[in-house]
Design an enzyme around this catalytic site. Structure first.
Site, PDB file in Angstrom:
ATOM      1  N   GLU A  76      -0.656 -14.740   1.842  1.00  0.00           N
ATOM      2  CA  GLU A  76      -1.749 -13.970   1.243  1.00  0.00           C
ATOM      3  C   GLU A  76      -2.348 -12.992   2.241  1.00  0.00           C
ATOM      4  O   GLU A  76      -2.641 -13.347   3.379  1.00  0.00           O
ATOM      5  CB  GLU A  76      -2.845 -14.915   0.746  1.00  0.00           C
ATOM      6  CG  GLU A  76      -4.054 -14.197   0.157  1.00  0.00           C
ATOM      7  CD  GLU A  76      -5.305 -15.050   0.201  1.00  0.00           C
ATOM      8  OE1 GLU A  76      -6.402 -14.443   0.221  1.00  0.00           O
ATOM      9  OE2 GLU A  76      -5.203 -16.287   0.237  1.00  0.00           O
TER      10      GLU A  76
ATOM     11  N   SER B 169      -6.935 -10.774  -1.941  1.00  0.00           N
ATOM     12  CA  SER B 169      -7.262 -11.318  -3.256  1.00  0.00           C
ATOM     13  C   SER B 169      -8.149 -10.303  -3.960  1.00  0.00           C
ATOM     14  O   SER B 169      -9.139  -9.834  -3.388  1.00  0.00           O
ATOM     15  CB  SER B 169      -8.004 -12.651  -3.149  1.00  0.00           C
ATOM     16  OG  SER B 169      -7.149 -13.688  -2.744  1.00  0.00           O
TER      17      SER B 169
END
Length: 430
Positions: free
Chosen positions: A349, A352
């Protein structure tokens, strides 16, 4: 924060949405407190009416010379005064209990969010770029010869403890260049307004975006009650706290490059090597404040802003929509962008992008006045990393590494590092 009227009207739907997050029904406790609060308010209003009526009759009894009635009415007025004060205090206490209960309940997922218990339930929706084929075994960022000498974890541990790093020379400059590059793209091309805001905020500011009260252990509180922000989403979103905007002002689009601080309380033992998970890090954040009808399109626009940064840097990535069990507390829908890290042979990641609906706006009391008139309505808020600077640095280093320990740098960054194109095996920009 949730709308108590919506819970009253559709308690089963509220509990069904929370069940998708793996939570037990909450409406019985909520409605019980709400009923008790409303009963106290009604009783206080009734007592106030009785007191007003008795007060009006006191003078008449006095004028008639009816001393017994006068004394009875005067005692009744005093009694009702005490009763009203008691009922108002009870209503205030029930209201605080209800607010605390609602403040600890996460946002409701949109219907199109996939169901799932954890990250295994996330659904990939996009993939860009092809991971490079190496003719050697790729290393993690802190193992690359030209980089390792510029990442000093031992000195950082001496200064601050674990999960800090001292970056030096070419790596420090590259880190700074990445942040500058991101800000320039977002402000000059993506239409965001740059903000330089506080990293120390009041507790009510943390409450507004959902970090408090439930997740206080994930952040750092100072001795005088301020909080170090875990993300500049906190500062940027709260710009509109307590405000009533004109509809014509929407959307508001902000970006900021800031230090961020997280205790990583729930990540003991995870990603302890290198600088992937740190207590202090930097992000370029994006926040949008929109009309409710525009928030879905705005989330897609923000997602493209974040993806575009990686594409310009030539970093392969994939985009996933988070399932109900993996979403953050305040989100109704979240897209994660995961950058390819060849040293780990996996995607990790790096951003987001979440839409919160009116959840944060209710906590902040942030509203807008419709252009056609009518009562003010709650805004919608969205946030997204554009991008996490340290993780982007890792991706650039690992994807650009060469067999001799040097690193070739993306062309998009060359203007930000004086036209230089690589980090040598000795750790110099050249």
């Amino acid at each position: 924060m949730h709308d108590i009227r919506a819970i009253r009207e559709t308690p089963a739907a509220f509990d069904a949405a929370l069940a998708r997050r793996g939570l037990a029904p909450q409406s019985p406790a909520i409605l019980s407190l709400d009923e008790a609060r409303r009963a106290c308010i009604l009783a206080a209003e009734t007592a106030q009416a009785d007191r007003n009526a008795a007060s009006r009759e006191v003078g008449a009894a006095k004028a008639r010379g009816d001393d017994a009635e006068f004394e009875r009415l005067r005692a009744l007025v005093a009694e009702k005064k005490d009763e009203i004060a008691r009922l108002e205090e009870e209503a205030k206490a029930r209201d605080a209990e209800l607010r605390d209960l609602l403040a600890g309940i996460p946002n409701l997922p949109y219907a199109d969010v996939p169901d799932g218990e954890d990250e295994a339930g996330n659904v990939e929706i996009n993939r860009w770029g092809t991971p490079r084929t190496f003719d050697f075994t790729p290393k993690e960022h802190y193992e690359i010869a030209g980089v390792a000498r510029l990442l000093d974890f031992e000195t950082a541990a001496k200064l601050s403890g674990a999960r800090f790093v001292v970056m030096q020379g070419a790596v420090a400059r590259l880190h700074r260049a990445l942040a500058q590059f991101m800000l320039d793209v977002h402000t000059l091309e993506n239409g965001l307004t740059e903000v330089n805001g506080p990293v120390l905020v009041r507790p009510e500011t943390m409450f507004g975006t959902g970090q408090l009260p439930k997740f206080g252990e994930d952040s750092y509180e100072t001795t005088n009650g301020w909080w170090l922000i875990p993300t500049s989403e906190v500062s940027l979103t709260n710009i509109v706290a307590g405000e009533i905007l004109d509809e014509a002002q929407l959307p508001l689009r902000f970006t900021a490059h800031s230090l961020c601080f997280r205790s990583e309380a729930g990540s003991a033992g995870r990603d302890t090597a290198g600088m992937l998970r740190q207590h202090q890090f930097e992000k370029v954040e994006m926040v949008s404040i929109t009309h409710p009808d525009a928030s879905d399109d705005e989330q897609k626009r923000m997602l493209r802003c974040a993806e575009g940064i990686l594409e310009r840097l030539g970093i392969p990535y994939r985009t996933v929509v988070l399932c109900t069990g993996d979403m953050g507390f305040g989100a109704r829908r979240t897209y994660d962008i995961e950058a390819w890290l060849p040293g780990q042979d996996t995607y990790r990641e790096i951003s987001s992008v979440s839409t919160c609906g009116d959840f944060q706006a209710r906590r902040m009391n942030a509203r807008f006045r419709p252009a056609g008139g009518g009562k003010p309505e709650f805004l919608h808020t969205l946030n997204g990393s554009g991008l996490a600077v340290g993780r982007c640095l890792i991706a650039v280093l690992e994807n650009g590494q060469q067999g001799d320990g040097s690193v070739l740098l993306p062309a998009a960054l060359h203007p930000y590092i004086g036209g230089m194109t690589r980090i040598t095996p000795e750790g110099q920009l050249a």
